[in-house]
Design an enzyme around this catalytic site. Structure first.
Site, PDB file in Angstrom:
ATOM      1  N   ILE A 223       0.837  -1.204   0.000  1.00  0.00           N
ATOM      2  CA  ILE A 223       0.000   0.000   0.000  1.00  0.00           C
ATOM      3  C   ILE A 223       0.874   1.257   0.000  1.00  0.00           C
ATOM      4  O   ILE A 223       0.569   2.246  -0.674  1.00  0.00           O
ATOM      5  CB  ILE A 223      -0.955  -0.040   1.220  1.00  0.00           C
ATOM      6  CG1 ILE A 223      -1.928  -1.217   1.081  1.00  0.00           C
ATOM      7  CG2 ILE A 223      -1.718   1.272   1.361  1.00  0.00           C
ATOM      8  CD1 ILE A 223      -2.823  -1.455   2.293  1.00  0.00           C
ATOM      9  N   ASP A 242      11.538   3.836   4.426  1.00  0.00           N
ATOM     10  CA  ASP A 242      11.355   2.425   4.829  1.00  0.00           C
ATOM     11  C   ASP A 242      12.615   1.957   5.552  1.00  0.00           C
ATOM     12  O   ASP A 242      13.619   2.688   5.579  1.00  0.00           O
ATOM     13  CB  ASP A 242      11.036   1.527   3.617  1.00  0.00           C
ATOM     14  CG  ASP A 242      10.104   0.371   4.000  1.00  0.00           C
ATOM     15  OD1 ASP A 242      10.482  -0.430   4.888  1.00  0.00           O
ATOM     16  OD2 ASP A 242       8.995   0.268   3.431  1.00  0.00           O
ATOM     17  N   ASN A 292       2.092   5.210   7.002  1.00  0.00           N
ATOM     18  CA  ASN A 292       1.563   3.959   6.444  1.00  0.00           C
ATOM     19  C   ASN A 292       2.273   2.719   6.985  1.00  0.00           C
ATOM     20  O   ASN A 292       1.655   1.653   7.076  1.00  0.00           O
ATOM     21  CB  ASN A 292       1.709   3.988   4.909  1.00  0.00           C
ATOM     22  CG  ASN A 292       1.628   2.597   4.308  1.00  0.00           C
ATOM     23  OD1 ASN A 292       0.543   2.027   4.175  1.00  0.00           O
ATOM     24  ND2 ASN A 292       2.780   2.021   3.968  1.00  0.00           N
ATOM     25  N   ALA A 293       3.560   2.835   7.373  1.00  0.00           N
ATOM     26  CA  ALA A 293       4.322   1.654   7.796  1.00  0.00           C
ATOM     27  C   ALA A 293       3.567   0.929   8.902  1.00  0.00           C
ATOM     28  O   ALA A 293       3.070   1.556   9.842  1.00  0.00           O
ATOM     29  CB  ALA A 293       5.705   2.066   8.292  1.00  0.00           C
ATOM     30  N   GLY A 294       3.460  -0.368   8.770  1.00  0.00           N
ATOM     31  CA  GLY A 294       2.748  -1.139   9.793  1.00  0.00           C
ATOM     32  C   GLY A 294       3.133  -2.595   9.699  1.00  0.00           C
ATOM     33  O   GLY A 294       3.584  -3.065   8.655  1.00  0.00           O
ATOM     34  N   LEU A 300      -3.482 -15.476  19.103  1.00  0.00           N
ATOM     35  CA  LEU A 300      -4.601 -15.327  20.035  1.00  0.00           C
ATOM     36  C   LEU A 300      -4.076 -14.661  21.294  1.00  0.00           C
ATOM     37  O   LEU A 300      -2.929 -14.929  21.713  1.00  0.00           O
ATOM     38  CB  LEU A 300      -5.177 -16.692  20.388  1.00  0.00           C
ATOM     39  CG  LEU A 300      -5.877 -17.450  19.264  1.00  0.00           C
ATOM     40  CD1 LEU A 300      -6.370 -18.801  19.778  1.00  0.00           C
ATOM     41  CD2 LEU A 300      -7.021 -16.643  18.685  1.00  0.00           C
ATOM     42  N   TYR A 357      -2.632  -5.896  17.136  1.00  0.00           N
ATOM     43  CA  TYR A 357      -2.794  -5.065  15.934  1.00  0.00           C
ATOM     44  C   TYR A 357      -4.011  -4.148  16.095  1.00  0.00           C
ATOM     45  O   TYR A 357      -3.964  -2.959  15.783  1.00  0.00           O
ATOM     46  CB  TYR A 357      -2.970  -6.014  14.747  1.00  0.00           C
ATOM     47  CG  TYR A 357      -3.078  -5.356  13.391  1.00  0.00           C
ATOM     48  CD1 TYR A 357      -1.960  -4.786  12.777  1.00  0.00           C
ATOM     49  CD2 TYR A 357      -4.289  -5.348  12.694  1.00  0.00           C
ATOM     50  CE1 TYR A 357      -2.058  -4.219  11.504  1.00  0.00           C
ATOM     51  CE2 TYR A 357      -4.393  -4.785  11.432  1.00  0.00           C
ATOM     52  CZ  TYR A 357      -3.272  -4.221  10.845  1.00  0.00           C
ATOM     53  OH  TYR A 357      -3.370  -3.662   9.596  1.00  0.00           O
TER      54      TYR A 357
HETATM   55  P1  NAD Z   1       3.386  -4.487   3.834  1.00  0.00           P
HETATM   56  O1  NAD Z   1       3.918  -5.395   4.878  1.00  0.00           O
HETATM   57  O2  NAD Z   1       3.323  -4.975   2.418  1.00  0.00           O
HETATM   58  O3  NAD Z   1       4.241  -3.104   3.842  1.00  0.00           O
HETATM   59  C1  NAD Z   1       4.560  -2.430   5.022  1.00  0.00           C
HETATM   60  C2  NAD Z   1       5.860  -1.651   4.814  1.00  0.00           C
HETATM   61  O4  NAD Z   1       6.188  -1.003   6.058  1.00  0.00           O
HETATM   62  C3  NAD Z   1       7.039  -2.565   4.449  1.00  0.00           C
HETATM   63  O5  NAD Z   1       7.728  -2.058   3.326  1.00  0.00           O
HETATM   64  C4  NAD Z   1       7.886  -2.535   5.711  1.00  0.00           C
HETATM   65  O6  NAD Z   1       9.292  -2.698   5.451  1.00  0.00           O
HETATM   66  C5  NAD Z   1       7.579  -1.158   6.278  1.00  0.00           C
HETATM   67  N1  NAD Z   1       7.910  -1.077   7.701  1.00  0.00           N
HETATM   68  C6  NAD Z   1       7.632  -1.988   8.678  1.00  0.00           C
HETATM   69  N2  NAD Z   1       8.182  -1.605   9.845  1.00  0.00           N
HETATM   70  C7  NAD Z   1       8.827  -0.438   9.613  1.00  0.00           C
HETATM   71  C8  NAD Z   1       9.589   0.439  10.420  1.00  0.00           C
HETATM   72  N3  NAD Z   1       9.823   0.171  11.712  1.00  0.00           N
HETATM   73  N4  NAD Z   1      10.097   1.558   9.870  1.00  0.00           N
HETATM   74  C9  NAD Z   1       9.895   1.838   8.538  1.00  0.00           C
HETATM   75  N5  NAD Z   1       9.175   1.040   7.729  1.00  0.00           N
HETATM   76  C10 NAD Z   1       8.656  -0.093   8.245  1.00  0.00           C
HETATM   77  O7  NAD Z   1       1.954  -4.030   4.350  1.00  0.00           O
HETATM   78  P2  NAD Z   1       0.704  -3.406   3.547  1.00  0.00           P
HETATM   79  O8  NAD Z   1      -0.300  -4.466   3.336  1.00  0.00           O
HETATM   80  O9  NAD Z   1       1.154  -2.601   2.391  1.00  0.00           O
HETATM   81  O10 NAD Z   1       0.137  -2.443   4.686  1.00  0.00           O
HETATM   82  C11 NAD Z   1       0.418  -1.052   4.762  1.00  0.00           C
HETATM   83  C12 NAD Z   1      -0.419  -0.453   5.877  1.00  0.00           C
HETATM   84  O11 NAD Z   1      -1.797  -0.728   5.647  1.00  0.00           O
HETATM   85  C13 NAD Z   1      -0.098  -1.027   7.255  1.00  0.00           C
HETATM   86  O12 NAD Z   1      -0.182  -0.005   8.218  1.00  0.00           O
HETATM   87  C14 NAD Z   1      -1.182  -2.060   7.453  1.00  0.00           C
HETATM   88  O13 NAD Z   1      -1.419  -2.307   8.810  1.00  0.00           O
HETATM   89  C15 NAD Z   1      -2.348  -1.361   6.802  1.00  0.00           C
HETATM   90  N6  NAD Z   1      -3.463  -2.240   6.371  1.00  0.00           N
HETATM   91  C16 NAD Z   1      -3.306  -3.182   5.398  1.00  0.00           C
HETATM   92  C17 NAD Z   1      -4.394  -3.965   5.016  1.00  0.00           C
HETATM   93  C18 NAD Z   1      -4.320  -5.004   3.916  1.00  0.00           C
HETATM   94  O14 NAD Z   1      -5.336  -5.635   3.610  1.00  0.00           O
HETATM   95  N7  NAD Z   1      -3.180  -5.201   3.290  1.00  0.00           N
HETATM   96  C19 NAD Z   1      -5.635  -3.792   5.643  1.00  0.00           C
HETATM   97  C20 NAD Z   1      -5.744  -2.833   6.643  1.00  0.00           C
HETATM   98  C21 NAD Z   1      -4.653  -2.056   6.979  1.00  0.00           C
END
Ligand code: NAD
Length: 451
Positions: A223, A242, A292-294, A300, A357
């Site tokens: 994302i 990142d 956005n990073a997550g 459980l 989460y």
């Molecule tokens: P992803 O794991 O593909 O990408 C997350 C990016 O964040 C990675 O490139 C990772 O290296 C980076 N990251 C992680 N820890 C970090 C840190 N400490 N410092 C800097 N960068 C860091 O995840 P995604 O699916 O693209 O999700 C992006 C966001 O959207 C997240 O916050 C996730 O919780 C949220 N989200 C995703 C979904 C989904 O369906 N994919 C649904 C709801 C929310």
């Protein structure tokens, strides 16, 4: 990018077969493309029909005409409509809903594929009169029900006006343009509150972020990479952030969007200062920040260990609070940026195995609401988007059957694209959303989350 089942049942034999078997029939959604029409047909503007109530609908219709849209004040028989805009800001009693809502109802079958229903009304909380609050809150039920009734990728959403906003406030018009356009393809059954009359309509609607500098964390993939591409497409200069371990992918994304890469673990104590320093040094400004990073570390709660709990809280919420503090306290940023944070529907409804989460994502929502006045004092805004099921590497790892059920459990019967989340973020980061702050917008196709 739609899943294979959606492609199969979107046309011809696949569509007929799914119809005969009573299977879900998702369609490929109408998504934004620069230069393409805002809506797939004329827009019907409906307001209260009583004497003396004609001014606002007329003025809104004139505004939509100035956007180059084909506008109707009365439906023409059998004409396909691109959108129905329902102006309900004057309702005082539940009985007032009948005429405008049933007028709209008679045109629902004429809504084109990918069409839109958008209501404009006032927040129930801003009325102390029980009848007025009832009428206003009733609109919530109407929009969420219509969104579940519409088919063929059509959606229904609502704009709520706070006491300082009017139907022609820049934020109202910005939200209306967003909901009408393909930018809101995966937003369904949702409301956005416009609290103030501030904000500005973009000079060029295809480049609403021209001249802005945007920082996107977690931009190396998924994302985050989609957000970087979308903000760049809309005219912003990008700082892609990142972790060092993702350095190669990060460099690829930064090069693709002609931005700069900042290798940084956002959990380090001086992450905020390093982001500010990089943006000012390399781009001369910091106008937009996307948290956005997550990460997920599912277990459980009964089996949860400190490592899983602590890392998720550290990356998903504690880092954001610390970076925001650095931004609000920085003497180098006289005007605060527009901040958009990525939450999740898990933070609203909870999810089995995701208590850590959900704590972090619920935390994002709490942070955004409490931070809005602090940002406003420095000329900034802060909002969150809460994605539902989005097709990414993360969701591709879910076992097939669970994944198939999860992606169909929404009104649009499909998962969203990373770009759908990015479009909502780009809108909330734009000046057109200036009157919108402290809001959480779900990008989930009206996920049946059971909240
Ligand atoms: P992803 O794991 O593909 O990408 C997350 C990016 O964040 C990675 O490139 C990772 O290296 C980076 N990251 C992680 N820890 C970090 C840190 N400490 N410092 C800097 N960068 C860091 O995840 P995604 O699916 O693209 O999700 C992006 C966001 O959207 C997240 O916050 C996730 O919780 C949220 N989200 C995703 C979904 C989904 O369906 N994919 C649904 C709801 C929310």
């Amino acid at each position: 990018m739609s899943d294979k089942y959606t492609q199969f049942v979107s046309r011809g034999f696949g569509r007929d077969l799914a119809g005969r078997l009573g299977l879900p029939r998702p369609v490929e959604l109408r998504r934004y493309m620069a230069g393409s029409p805002l809506v797939p047909g004329p827009v019907l503007v409906i307001g209260r029909q009583d004497e003396g109530q004609g001014k606002e609908p007329e003025a809104l219709a004139a505004e939509l005409l100035s956007w180059g849209l084909d506008v109707r004040r009365n439906a023409l028989p059998k004409e396909k409509l691109g959108a129905i805009v329902l102006l309900l800001d004057e309702v005082r009693r539940p009985e007032d809903l009948e005429v405008p809502v049933l007028t709209a109802a008679r045109s629902l079958r004429d809504l084109a594929a990918g069409g839109r229903v958008v209501t404009v009304s006032r927040t129930a909380e801003s009325s102390a009169d029980p009848a007025e609050a009832a009428a206003r809150q009733g609109i919530d039920g109407i929009v969420r029900s219509v969104a579940k009734e519409l088919r063929d990728g059509a959606t229904a959403n609502g704009i709520l006006l706070g006491s300082d906003a009017v139907p022609r406030s820049p934020g109202t018009l910005g939200a209306l343009r967003f909901f009408l356009s393909g930018r809101s393809a995966f937003v369904d059954g949702q409301f956005l509150t416009v609290s103030t009359a501030s904000g500005r309509q973009p000079g060029d609607p295809d480049k609403p972020l021209a001249g802005k500098v945007a920082v996107v964390t977690g931009a190396a993939r998924g994302i985050g990479a989609a957000i970087a591409r979308t903000l760049h497409r809309d005219g912003a200069a990008i700082v892609a952030v990142d972790v060092p371990a993702a350095g190669d992918h990060l460099a690829e994304v930064a090069n693709e969007v002609k931005g700069t890469a900042l290798q940084l673990d956002i959990t380090v104590p001086d992450a905020g200062d390093r982001i500010i320093h990089h943006a000012l040094e390399r781009h001369g400004s910091l106008d937009i920040l996307v948290h956005n990073a997550g990460i997920t570390r599912d277990k459980l709660l009964a089996n949860m260990d400190d490592g899983r709990w602590r890392s998720v809280i550290a990356v998903n919420i504690a880092s954001q609070l610390r970076i925001n503090d650095a931004i609000l306290g920085s003497p180098d940023l006289p005007v605060a940026p527009r901040i958009v944070s990525v939450a999740s529907t898990s933070g609203i409804a909870g999810n089995r195995g995701q208590s850590n989460y959900a704590a972090s994502k619920g935390g994002v929502i709490g942070m955004v609401r409490a931070s809005a006045p602090l940002l406003a004092a420095q000329g900034g805004t802060i909002n969150a988007v809460a994605p539902g099921f989005i097709e990414t590497e993360m969701t591709a790892r879910i076992p097939l059957l669970t994944r198939e059920v999860a992606r169909r459990l929404n009104s649009l019967q499909q998962g969203g694209d990373p770009g759908d989340v990015a479009e909502a973020i780009a809108f909330l980061a734009s000046d057109a959303a200036g009157g919108i702050s402290g809001e959480v917008l779900r990008v989930c196709g009206q996920n049946l989350v059971g909240a």
